[in-house]
Design an enzyme around this catalytic site. Structure first.
Site, PDB file in Angstrom:
ATOM      1  N   LYS A  35       0.831  -1.216   0.000  1.00  0.00           N
ATOM      2  CA  LYS A  35       0.000   0.000   0.000  1.00  0.00           C
ATOM      3  C   LYS A  35       0.860   1.259   0.000  1.00  0.00           C
ATOM      4  CE  LYS A  35      -0.368   0.155   5.006  1.00  0.00           C
ATOM      5  NZ  LYS A  35      -0.992  -0.417   6.186  1.00  0.00           N
ATOM      6  N   ARG A 130      -6.000   0.091  17.810  1.00  0.00           N
ATOM      7  CA  ARG A 130      -6.606   0.326  16.507  1.00  0.00           C
ATOM      8  C   ARG A 130      -7.603  -0.816  16.310  1.00  0.00           C
ATOM      9  NH1 ARG A 130      -3.109   1.032  11.106  1.00  0.00           N
ATOM     10  NH2 ARG A 130      -3.407  -1.223  11.045  1.00  0.00           N
TER      11      ARG A 130
END
Ligand SMILES: *Cc1c(COP(=O)(O)O)cnc(C)c1O
Length: 359
Positions: A35, A130
């Site tokens: 990514k 997260r």
């Protein structure tokens, strides 16, 4: 045409190979996370050639493009999938990270529609806050439900993420907790899990130092096989054989002038609403390059290959560098090259005004 971003496939291959080999010695497989270079196809092919088991991204558009270009590649979706992208998830992703049973049920339903299977890795939150289950009993019971009640969704394993939101460090202690949970799940379902995924590049120092808890058999590595700076610069434990020059930015000089180092006039705000401070260092020779923050984010994330040049500032469309006595004599139309750090790679690979050149 400039600015250019060179993607060096051999250097990317070497960098990925260094990590894959090091991890393999300790029984650890690697997902190559692409990514950071916007799923660049040449870089994805290079990391696959180096032996990563999957290519991973957090963006469906990138995974879709990779699956279409490299149909044999196993793909892993890194971001907890949106309900609105489940059809694409089943079509283009072989693996996904999951933390909501409701979403896994929808994946099962979509797999049934498409007549496909899909592998899930359940995420445990060990304190970085997260994604992932906070509660051990909950992840164990979800694992058992996926194993026993689902026909198309396969339980590949469990994983965790540290060093992202909460900046929590990967340690033998917190990753040891993940292994302990994996053992409990294995006892409950009566088989071994394929994947116990111990995190990202921030977990690599444990591998380099030989401190990774036994039982962690998988990592998801992005920065540590693309720009390769974090492990040596933050953790001082470099992966032997890596270089930091797989991605190089080259930009063209559009102005060369001597100017004061302190702005003239009453100072207020810069183009980004900040109040910068300046030191008066007299008159200096500087050059303006045609590449800007819209392309690279922050100039602090660029490293000039000509060490006699100093980056002193930037605006949306310009980079300002200062030339020293030792610098060679540049002329208009010449170019300057930079190594880039991960955040700059993220922006540069996305910028439509930066020409990507695979070499
Ligand atoms: C981005 C990401 C990674 C890879 O991160 P790096 O720090 O680049 O190695 C791993 N896991 C997840 C869930 C991610 O989102």
């Amino acid at each position: 045409m400039y600015p250019r971003l060179y993607v060096h496939k051999d250097r990317t291959y070497n960098n990925a190979k260094a990590v894959v080999s090091l991890c393999a010695e300790q029984g650890i497989d690697v997902t190559g996370v692409v990514k950071g270079c916007s799923g660049n196809i040449a870089a994805s092919k290079a990391v696959l050639k180096a032996g990563v088991k999957q290519v991973g991204s957090s963006r469906m558009s990138q995974i879709e493009a990779i699956k279409k270009e490299i149909p044999d590649a196993k793909t892993l979706m890194l971001r907890i999938p949106m309900i609105s992208e489940i059809e694409k998830l089943v079509t283009f992703c072989d693996y996904s990270l999951q933390s909501e049973y409701e979403i896994i049920e929808l994946v099962e339903h979509e797999c049934h529609n498409q007549g496909k299977t899909h592998d899930v890795i359940l995420m445990m939150d060990l304190g970085d806050l997260r994604e992932g289950y906070m509660n051990e009993e909950e992840i164990i019971s979800v694992a058992a439900k996926v194993e026993n009640d689902m026909k198309y969704v396969k339980l590949a394993g469990i994983g965790t993420n540290v060093g992202c939101y909460g900046s929590v460090k990967a340690t033998p202690d917190n990753l040891g907790k993940l292994v302990a949970i994996a053992y409990k799940i294995e006892a409950l379902i009566g088989r071994k899990l394929d994947i116990v995924s111990g995190g990202a590049t921030s977990s690599l120092p444990l591998v380099v130092g030989g401190e990774m808890p036994k039982g962690i058999n998988h990592l998801r590595i992005g920065e540590g096989l693309l720009t390769c700076r974090e492990v040596s610069e933050f953790y001082h434990s470099p992966v032997v054989g890596q270089t930091t020059d797989a991605f190089i930015l080259e930009a063209e000089i559009v102005e060369i002038k001597t100017k004061p180092t302190y702005p003239i006039g009453e100072l207020a705000y810069d183009a980004f609403g900040n109040k910068p401070s300046f030191e008066d260092r007299g008159i200096k020779k500087r050059m303006l390059l045609a590449v800007g923050r819209q392309d690279f984010g922050q100039h602090e994330k660029l490293v000039s290959l000509d060490e006699t040049i100093e980056i002193i500032g930037s605006s949306s469309d310009h980079l300002i560098v200062e030339v020293s006595e030792q610098s060679k004599s540049y002329k208009l139309g010449d170019t300057i090259s930079f190594e880039i750090m991960y955040p700059a790679m993220l922006y540069l690979t996305e910028s439509p005004d930066v020409f990507k050149v695979v070499v």
